[in-house]
Structures are given as C-alpha cells and as structure tokens.
Motif scaffolding. Structure first.
Motif, PDB file in Angstrom:
ATOM      1  N   ILE A 178      38.712  37.436  42.866  1.00  0.00           N
ATOM      2  CA  ILE A 178      38.880  36.205  42.082  1.00  0.00           C
ATOM      3  C   ILE A 178      40.364  35.967  41.890  1.00  0.00           C
ATOM      4  N   ALA A 182      42.076  30.843  39.381  1.00  0.00           N
ATOM      5  CA  ALA A 182      40.729  30.458  38.948  1.00  0.00           C
ATOM      6  C   ALA A 182      40.541  30.647  37.452  1.00  0.00           C
ATOM      7  N   LEU A 196      36.851  30.336  33.379  1.00  0.00           N
ATOM      8  CA  LEU A 196      36.772  30.633  34.803  1.00  0.00           C
ATOM      9  C   LEU A 196      36.112  29.472  35.522  1.00  0.00           C
ATOM     10  N   ALA A 200      34.503  31.250  40.440  1.00  0.00           N
ATOM     11  CA  ALA A 200      34.874  32.572  39.936  1.00  0.00           C
ATOM     12  C   ALA A 200      33.707  33.222  39.196  1.00  0.00           C
TER      13      ALA A 200
END
Length: 951
Positions: A178, A182, A196, A200
């Motif tokens: 990730i 993000a 997020l 993500a």
C-alpha cells in the motif's frame, strides 16, 4: 522533514524526498542504493546520498529515532557503499547550513540532529478502519516514556503545538504494497484521522499494514513523534461441517451459532461482543428422521444467524478464559478469570471439513489485569484454533494453540508466564429442539472409564443427555488426550457473571442453595482442584443434577492449569484439545467381574460373569474370541462369532440406566478349546465384546468396549524380610504361580515349611522364625500374607515380614575356687561360689546350647610373673559327663570355646535353668614348678547359641 521557525511562529516546510529538475541527475545514481536508505532519510534534512555520507553513528541515531522499524544491522551492513557515496555525491553536496535560527530559514544542521536524536515519543496503535476507510486517533493528555497503545503519545508537545500540526507535517511510510499516497492525514483540534483509499482498504489483511507517521518538532528540545498505526481488517468465511452419524442424523460443528448465509468471505468491521463469541466451538444435531429436518442446539442462547460477521445473540458460554495463579477474588468467594476484552487480527477460514480461526486476544482493562495478578499495560496472546473431524469421522476435535508472542506493540515482549498462566472454557449446557423451549436443566453424566490414553482407568469426560424422548440425543465432551484439560467438572451454571467472565472457587453460599452430590459446589474449590478429572464412576451415572430437571441450570467447565501449561515465556505456546460427539444410539457398555480365569486339565466347568448395559437397545449379545485380538471396529462377521451369553431388557422403556448381569458359563466345547490351548503352560487371553441387536431405535448394530480376561496368567509374590526401620535382613524370596491362585505365607502348622527353604512354586508356609539376632514379629504379620496372586497388569505382589530384636538374657554363677597349697600333682578344686546358670527365652521358643571359653590365670600379686596356663575348668552337667574348657596361653586371650551342654529346648516367656552337678578347677601337677604363692584370676566367656545362630 526540515522545519524552520520564526518569532511569529510561521513555518517553512522542505520535504527531503521532493524531486526537482536539479535533482533528477542525482536520482539516477540513487537507484542503486538500498531501499532502507530511501526510507531512513525521510524526516531528515538529507537526500539519500547525503544521508549515506553521514557518520555511521549518526545514521543509526536517525534510524532509532525516526524509523525504529528499520533494522540497525542494515546500517552497518551497508558500510561498503561509503566509497561510492562520496563519488556519487560529487557536485551534489549541500551548501553549508546556517548555525543560527533566522526567520524563514531552515534550522541549523546541528539543531536538526539534536532534535532528531532526542528520545522519540512512541505510539503503536492497532486499528480496524470503518466502512469509509477511516481511522480516528486521539492524542493522550500527557506524554509517556512507554509506548502508547490506546492514544497517541504526545511526548513533550503542548496541546497548542499539537493543534497546530498540519497534514504536511506528517511523513507517511508503509511496510507493505500500500503506497503512502493512499493514506490521507488530517489533524483537527488534536484528533488525527487517517483515511485509506478504497483500493488500499481492499489490500488490507488480518495481519495488517504498518502506517508510520514521523513528526519532528519546531525546537531543538522537542521530542520527535513516532506514530505506528497497524491498520488491519478481518477476513471471515463462515461455514459449518456435517458428519453423517447414520440413523438419519448429522453432527454439525462450527464456531458459535449456526450460520444460514452463503460461505463467502466478509471483511466488515466487527463489534467486540461478536468477535469474542467467535471462539466458542459448538456442536449441533440435525435430525432428518421426519419430513422436515429438526435442529437440536446444545448450548443455551444458541441460535441461527444469517449475517457473516454476526455471532450473537450473546451466548452464556465462554470463549477462552485467562487467569494466573496470582488471581484475586473478583467478587467475594470467586477467583477472577476473564475473556479477552478486545480481539484483533481475526481470520476465519473453511477448507473441506476443517474450520480454522486465528486472532490476537487482548486484556487491556487495568482493573482486570490487576485482578488476575498482572502489572502490565496489556496482556496480548495469539490464538490459533482448528475444528475438524476426529478419527472415525464421528466427532468434532478442537485443537487450539495459544502463544505468548515475542513482540508486543512493536517492542520485544518480556512477560514470562511460565507455570503461572492457566486457561479455562465453560459451556452453559442446554438442549433446544427445533427452536422450542430450552431444556436448560439438562443433566450431566459421566462418560465411560477410559481403556487407554492419559485418563486410563478414569472417566474420560462428561455428557449431556436430553430428557426429550422424541429426540434422545447425547452430546459428549471427551477430555482423554495428552493436551486435554487436566481439570474439569459438571456443575450448576455460574450465576456470578455467568461463568463467562468470572470463576471459580466458591467460599460462601450463593443465592441459590444447591447441594447435589457427588460434587457439592459450583466450581473448582481451588486453583489446583481437578474437579471430576480423577473419578471412576459408572458410565451414564449422574455427575450433576438428578435427571428430573429439579436442580436448575447446568454447565460444564474445563481447565488447563498452570502446571499443564508449563513453560510460557515469550515464544512459547500451549496446545489445548477436546472432542465432542453426538449420539442418538449408543453402543453397549461391558464389564467383567474377574480379569483372570484359571483352567487346568481337571477343570470341569468355568464361567466369565459380568454385566452389560445399552441405553437404547432391548437385546445385547456377548461374544468371545480366544487368543485373537478384536477391537470395536474389527469384530468378526456375525457368522464367525462365538456367543457367550445374552441379556434382554424386555419391556423396559429406553433410555436404560441399569446394567444387566450375565453368567458367562463356558460351553463344553469352549472349555475344551481352552484346555487344549493351556497345555503349553503359557498365558492365553479371552477377548469379550458385546453387540446390540438393531431395533426401532437404530438401524445398525453397535459394538461395545473390549474386555480382556487372562487365562492362567503368570503372577508372583515377592517376600521381604526387614526390621521395623526398613533394614533388609536377607535377600527377598519370590514365589510364582498363576494369577488368582490362593497363597498363605502365615501357616505356622508343624508341617508347614520355612518359605526360604521351600520350592519357588510352593505357595504355603511361613517366614523364618528368626534371622540372626532378630525374631519374626508374629503379632503384626502383613495383611497380605495370605490372599490370591494378583491379576493386575503387573502380576506381582510385595509382602513384607517385620522382625524385631531377640530378647534372650543369661545369668551365670560366681566361680571361686578358694586357697590351696602349691600342687605337687594333678589337682582338682571344686567351685565354692554361688548361683546357677539361668536364661530368659524372650518371645520365641527355640533350641539353645551353652559354650564357654577360658583365659589363662593371671598372677595378681606379681604382674611380671608367668600366668597359669596348664589348667582348665571342668563343667559336669547333671547326669552328664564332665567337659574340660582349657585355659588360654595368657591372661587376656581365651582358649578354645567349648560346648558345655547339648542342645536344650527353651520355652518362650519363662525362666530356664541349666543344672551342673560339679564345676571344678583342674590344675596340672607340672604347673607347680612355675607357680608362686600368689592370687590368680581368669575370665570365662559364655556363648548361648540359638539353633545354628550365635546370639
């Protein structure tokens, strides 16, 4: 980051990872650098190449302060890059940085290093995002030297400084795929929100992703903030497993309640009540005998649900309970033991007939931690649970491994709970048929006594049996496993916090006065109490309640004590196991009265009596196999079985609680077969088993346990001869024979033999009456001196005879021979002293013999004079012949010991006299030449012997 300050508090932010046209050339050379360097320079005033040019100690200080998740070993391991760094950085080094603070200018490099090098305020928080991907975090009201796990550690920052933080002040890194981009950071009045992206969130796993936020302060003395947020989401695949039990019924097992939805995986957030209920292994029964299947639940509050993340309504059975030996009373009379107050990193999967659940369990409530004797910020344990069919595909087996993790909150775990932590599970037992009225008073019975395993010889568990005759099912809990609970009991469901949170040692009466034997209290009486785990009760007999539903709510508790858990330092783990089974038809239970059978060629008839019980079948046949082992799954076909006996319940309605006796008389052909077999003088075996006859209650026959009867088994008795203090007087004697044969080693008849002198196969006689100076204590002969040779697996019995010291005493007369002239020839002088020889025989009658030895006569007037050696004392027993006892060569050395009587019979407890008609001193005439007119004296030593042993 590099933060500059002014008197007015304005800020200039320079991001170290900003790529401008002027630095693109440097970026090309950076591509060869290790990944850790790219991450380590974030939050500093240096490019990656500049960071590598710093002294190694300075690099390490930055890493420890701003990026504790980077291993320091990588810093030293990259030392060889130093040669490249200088060359690669040529022409790219920064101009000197001012050493004082000027408005709008960056901090001096020395000040930046001082701030970064100060101890950071550390935070490690685990969070589950909401449905919008958001995670909200609050700053704690004050800083802490420890790692905060519930709110952000502000260190020495003021609330105004925290409120002034902008999103750009937080340098974001992640430890997974990730990207930092993000994650959106927002700070509003001291509440930090991470959001997020949907992409993500979709990548999150139960283990989680570490999102690290690094913040440095506006002054040299400001603590850096190191905020690690582990963002995770559950992964739950709800399912159940069905096992066909025959007779149109199924055992279904699952975690918590039966799930009616599809077996898809959900990642939706969970409430703590639902998460805690996940870890309740559960067994249902599905009865398909009618037109519509009927579900039978075995726990109170158990119900179906269709939402994959919903495990309610709350059961009154517990998930895993945790406590320590330092637990205190949660309420008067009850020790504290708790479920986890938070569960994270949840993953549940289903594959074939296997269900698995893993999670991290937390106790963070300080009052609860104190109650169970722990002075720590939190207790964290990792749990891995598996439900699967056991051997035979008829039972659910639970395997649960609990680990003490090596790291907690990103730090090394130092909590050692070795021989201290213990675990429990409790079930609020109940039968509910088809959603009807709960049968909450369902009685608890003992399972059969185990034939093998760690509980061999004891009941192997507990069972609940419905009193509903339409659906007479039993759910059993079998604990006979090396990892099974070492303590368990059936009792009244605990009213105090419902057994789900508090247990377990009542010290005062509760509001319900229940006093039902054999276990007359509600819980374990102490931390070491094993409850019913060491019982030897008849299978099907009542463990709790009376089968009439008059004693209210019932429950089952199982405990793995601290002794069973054993080592539990960081990295250690404990596996816990139990099985659960469902029955609506039951195999017979067989017992035999005797485990041995003696048969020889003269045996005219023999029998193997016993009892058999079957809860649902009307008729049961008992069969045998000679020398050919059988098991419940390998019995011969019906045509090849040998019938021993049968029992029939007649018109008695099921369920049957009683055992019916059978005689087990061996037929003439069976007896003859045994006679033929035992001609080899070896041991043989009868294997007995019972098979019920199918009727309306079941469609297939079921086989009982196997009982073995040993034919002419070898056994022995080992006889020991010791003093009361345990001193061994002689080597043991072993007598051998067939198990069950009578023996008698306290036979004192005149014809009885001494066991030390008789054959090894002679099973009668008596211990020797005397051994040395000890006599057999006939007033306290061992209780097992007579009996039967054992039929146990050891085939040996120890019999110890105790001896006490003999109490013979001897009195002798005075010997005085008067004054006489020097002899010119052989002379004899009679004794002028008084007294007689007498002795007491003590408590044993035996034969005795008296001997004497004489020293030379010493001259008492002239010490240098020669002794009188040419002399003897002649003892003449009444009616007998004189016996001369010669003098020794000098006054200190006795001459030859000489028997002066024959063997005489003494009598116990009475005085005995040895009569002599004359005792004379005899002096040789030749001695006169050396004698003086002096006084002479000698010593006589007497010895009384008993049989062949000197006393």
């Amino acid at each position: 980051m590099l933060i500059g300050g002014s008197a007015a508090g304005s800020r200039t932010l320079v991001r170290a990872d900003t790529v401008t046209p002027a630095t693109k050339a440097a970026a090309a050379s950076r591509s060869t650098l290790p990944q850790w360097v790219e991450e380590a320079c974030i939050g500093t005033a240096y490019t990656p190449l500049e960071f590598l040019s710093l002294p190694v100690a300075t690099q390490e200080q930055f890493v420890k302060t701003l990026h504790p998740d980077i291993a320091l070993a990588q810093v030293t391991a990259t030392a060889s890059v130093g040669k490249v760094r200088t060359e690669a950085a040529t022409g790219l080094s920064r101009a000197p940085v001012q050493s004082t603070i000027s408005p709008g200018q960056p901090l001096a490099a020395t000040q930046m290093l001082t701030a970064a090098a100060s101890t950071p305020a550390k935070t490690y928080i685990e969070a589950e995002p909401d449905t919008s991907g958001g995670v909200s975090l609050n700053f704690a009201s004050s800083g802490s030297a420890q790692v905060n796990t519930t709110a952000i550690n502000p260190g020495n920052w003021t609330s105004d400084q925290i409120a002034a933080l902008q999103a750009t002040d937080f340098h974001v890194t992640t430890n997974s795929g990730i990207p930092a981009s993000a994650v959106t950071v927002k700070n509003a009045a001291g509440q930090l929100t991470l959001t997020l992206t949907d992409s993500a969130v979709s990548q999150l796993t139960p283990t989680g992703t570490n999102i690290t936020l690094a913040v440095t302060g506006p002054t040299a003395t400001q603590q850096p903030l190191s905020i690690v947020v582990n963002v995770w989401r559950p992964s739950i695949q709800r399912a159940h497993v069905s096992l066909d039990l025959g007779n149109k019924s199924e055992l279904q097992f699952m975690y918590s309640g039966y799930y009616t939805g599809s077996s898809t995986t959900t990642h939706d957030p969970m409430t703590i009540s639902d998460a805690r209920l996940m870890d309740v292994p559960n067994v249902n029964v599905l009865d398909n005998s009618g037109s519509t299947p009927v579900r039978i639940h075995g726990l109170y509050g158990d119900t179906d649900n269709s939402s994959p993340e919903s495990f309610g309504p709350p059961l009154t059975s517990s998930s895993l309970l945790v406590s320590t030996n330092d637990t205190t009373e949660a309420v008067p009379g009850y020790y504290a033991i708790y479920q986890f107050d938070d569960i994270r990193h949840i993953e549940m999967t289903a594959s074939g007939q296997t269900l698995q659940l893993s999670y991290d369990g937390y106790i963070t409530d300080q009052s609860r931690l104190a109650a169970i004797g722990l002075d720590v910020p939190e207790l964290v344990l990792h749990v891995e649970s598996t439900l699967m069919p056991s051997t035979g595909n008829t039972q659910m087996a639970m395997f649960e491994t609990v680990s003490n993790p090596k790291t907690v909150a990103g730090q090394a775990n130092t909590l050692d709970l070795t021989n201290k932590i213990f675990f429990e599970r409790t079930y609020d037992t109940c039968f509910t048929v088809g959603g009807g009225t709960p049968e909450d008073y369902v009685p608890i019975d003992y399972m059969p006594i185990a034939n093998d395993g760690p509980l061999k010889g004891y009941n192997e568990g507990l069972a609940i049996r419905s009193t509903e005759t339409t659906f007479p099912y039993t759910i059993s809990y079998n604990f006979n496993n090396k990892n099974g609970p070492d303590a368990w009991l059936g009792s009244h469901w605990m009213q105090v916090n419902g057994w789900s949170d508090t247990d377990i040692s009542p010290k005062e009466a509760t509001s319900e006065s229940i006093n039902i034997p054999p276990h007359d209290d509600y819980g374990f009486t102490s931390l070491t109490d094993r409850g019913m785990a060491s019982k030897q009760e008849t299978a099907g007999s009542v463990a709790y309640d009376d089968h009439n539903g008059t004693n209210g709510d019932t429950g089952i508790a199982m405990k793995w004590s601290s002794q069973a858990v054993g080592p539990f330092a960081p990295g250690d783990q404990k596996t816990m196991v139990f099985n659960s089974q469902v029955n609506n038809s039951y195999p017979p239970v067989l017992t035999v009265d005797n485990k041995t059978l003696t048969v020889d060629q003269n045996t005219a008839n023999a029998s193997v009596p016993g009892t058999v019980s079957d809860e649902n079948s009307q008729k049961v046949n008992v069969y045998y196999s000679l020398d050919k082992p059988v098991t419940p799954t390998t019995v011969p076909a019906a045509a090849d079985r040998h019938l021993l006996d049968s029992v029939d319940y007649g018109i008695a309605a099921a369920p049957h609680d009683d055992y019916l006796p059978f005689n087990g008389t061996l037929s003439s052909s069976t007896l003859q077969a045994i006679k033929t077999a035992v001609k080899d003088n070896d041991e043989h075996t009868l294997y007995l088993y019972a098979v019920d006859v199918p009727d309306a209650t079941q469609t297939q026959e079921m086989v009982s346990n196997i009982e073995t009867v040993r034919i002419n088994p070898k056994a022995q008795a080992v006889l020991h001869f010791e003093t009361a203090a345990g001193r061994v007087l002689r080597a043991p004697v072993t007598k051998r024979g067939t198990a069950g044969t009578a023996y008698n080693f306290k036979d004192f008849a005149a014809t009885a033999a001494d066991v030390t002198a008789s054959a090894a196969t002679d099973l009668t006689g008596h211990a020797p009456l005397t051994i040395g100076t000890y006599a057999l204590d006939q007033s306290s002969l061992p209780a097992n001196a007579a009996g039967n040779l054992p039929d146990s697996n050891t085939g040996s019995v120890d019999i110890t005879f105790v001896y006490k010291p003999l109490s013979l005493s001897l009195s002798v007369p005075d010997l005085k021979f008067g004054q006489h002239p020097l002899p010119q020839a052989d002379a004899a002088y009679p004794n002028k002293g008084t007294g007689t020889f007498t002795y007491a025989a003590g408590s044993v009658s035996h034969s005795v013999q008296l001997s004497a030895a004489l020293t030379g006569f010493k001259d008492l007037t002239h010490s240098n004079a020669a002794p009188l050696a040419q002399a003897d004392i002649a003892f003449t027993p009444t009616g007998g012949t004189a016996v001369q006892v010669p003098a020794g060569a000098d006054g200190d050395t006795p001459g030859t010991a000489t028997a002066i009587t024959g063997k005489m019979t003494s009598h116990a407890g009475t005085g005995n006299t040895i009569p002599f008609s004359a005792i004379n001193l005899e002096v040789s005439g030749n001695a006169g030449a050396t004698l003086k007119t002096d006084q002479y004296k000698a010593t006589v030593m007497y010895t009384l012997t008993d049989a062949d042993t000197t006393l």
